[in-house]
Design a protein around this motif. Sequence first.
Motif, mmCIF file in Angstrom:
data_model
loop_
_atom_site.group_PDB
_atom_site.id
_atom_site.type_symbol
_atom_site.label_atom_id
_atom_site.label_comp_id
_atom_site.label_asym_id
_atom_site.label_seq_id
_atom_site.Cartn_x
_atom_site.Cartn_y
_atom_site.Cartn_z
ATOM 1 N N MET A 1 0.852 -1.183 0.000
ATOM 2 C CA MET A 1 0.000 0.000 0.000
ATOM 3 C C MET A 1 0.895 1.242 0.000
ATOM 4 O O MET A 1 1.815 1.339 0.797
ATOM 5 C CB MET A 1 -0.904 -0.017 1.244
ATOM 6 C CG MET A 1 -1.719 1.229 1.433
ATOM 7 S SD MET A 1 -2.710 1.241 2.953
ATOM 8 C CE MET A 1 -4.273 0.741 2.340
ATOM 9 N N ARG A 2 0.577 2.146 -0.902
ATOM 10 C CA ARG A 2 1.301 3.422 -0.954
ATOM 11 C C ARG A 2 0.537 4.467 -0.122
ATOM 12 O O ARG A 2 -0.625 4.265 0.217
ATOM 13 C CB ARG A 2 1.414 3.885 -2.405
ATOM 14 C CG ARG A 2 2.242 2.936 -3.264
ATOM 15 C CD ARG A 2 2.373 3.455 -4.682
ATOM 16 N NE ARG A 2 1.077 3.683 -5.307
ATOM 17 C CZ ARG A 2 0.524 2.892 -6.210
ATOM 18 N NH1 ARG A 2 1.142 1.804 -6.599
ATOM 19 N NH2 ARG A 2 -0.653 3.186 -6.731
ATOM 20 N N HIS A 3 1.209 5.564 0.163
ATOM 21 C CA HIS A 3 0.559 6.647 0.913
ATOM 22 C C HIS A 3 -0.695 7.130 0.202
ATOM 23 O O HIS A 3 -1.724 7.371 0.833
ATOM 24 C CB HIS A 3 1.532 7.816 1.135
ATOM 25 C CG HIS A 3 2.542 7.559 2.197
ATOM 26 N ND1 HIS A 3 2.469 8.112 3.444
ATOM 27 C CD2 HIS A 3 3.643 6.777 2.206
ATOM 28 C CE1 HIS A 3 3.487 7.700 4.169
ATOM 29 N NE2 HIS A 3 4.210 6.887 3.439
ATOM 30 N N SER A 4 -0.603 7.272 -1.122
ATOM 31 C CA SER A 4 -1.769 7.748 -1.877
ATOM 32 C C SER A 4 -2.933 6.768 -1.765
ATOM 33 O O SER A 4 -4.096 7.187 -1.660
ATOM 34 C CB SER A 4 -1.402 7.974 -3.341
ATOM 35 O OG SER A 4 -0.943 6.773 -3.942
ATOM 36 N N GLY A 43 7.231 7.351 9.590
ATOM 37 C CA GLY A 43 7.765 6.302 8.741
ATOM 38 C C GLY A 43 7.111 4.939 8.879
ATOM 39 O O GLY A 43 7.588 3.962 8.313
ATOM 40 N N VAL A 44 5.998 4.861 9.610
ATOM 41 C CA VAL A 44 5.273 3.596 9.715
ATOM 42 C C VAL A 44 4.637 3.311 8.351
ATOM 43 O O VAL A 44 4.113 4.215 7.699
ATOM 44 C CB VAL A 44 4.199 3.666 10.822
ATOM 45 C CG1 VAL A 44 3.393 2.376 10.886
ATOM 46 C CG2 VAL A 44 4.844 3.965 12.175
ATOM 47 N N ALA A 45 4.696 2.073 7.931
ATOM 48 C CA ALA A 45 4.148 1.682 6.630
ATOM 49 C C ALA A 45 2.647 1.972 6.568
ATOM 50 O O ALA A 45 1.917 1.676 7.521
ATOM 51 C CB ALA A 45 4.393 0.201 6.391
ATOM 52 N N PRO A 46 2.177 2.547 5.463
ATOM 53 C CA PRO A 46 0.748 2.857 5.328
ATOM 54 C C PRO A 46 -0.154 1.650 5.579
ATOM 55 O O PRO A 46 -1.219 1.778 6.182
ATOM 56 C CB PRO A 46 0.620 3.359 3.892
ATOM 57 C CG PRO A 46 1.975 3.893 3.569
ATOM 58 C CD PRO A 46 2.944 3.012 4.297
#
Length: 78
Positions: A1-4, A43-46
């Motif tokens: 999963m990306r931020h977007s 910086g936590v993964a989305p």
Amino acid sequence: MRHSEFWQVVEETFGAGYGRSLAEDLVLPGVGGRTAAAALAAGVAPKDVWDAMCDEMELDDAVRWRYRRDPKERRGGR
């Protein structure tokens, strides 16, 4: 999963205004007691942030995995 993808699924699930409010205000134990926005900034993964948000809001698996479906199929609300 990306931020977007994270932000898109938050808006699709909760609505633009409420989703952003939750991300800024809801404390998530699953990411160290931070808000979603703070966890992402740290910086936590989305994907981990989304999972923590789903856990805290007690969302079912259909919502949890919404981001993996085609965007056209996701537009059905919660």
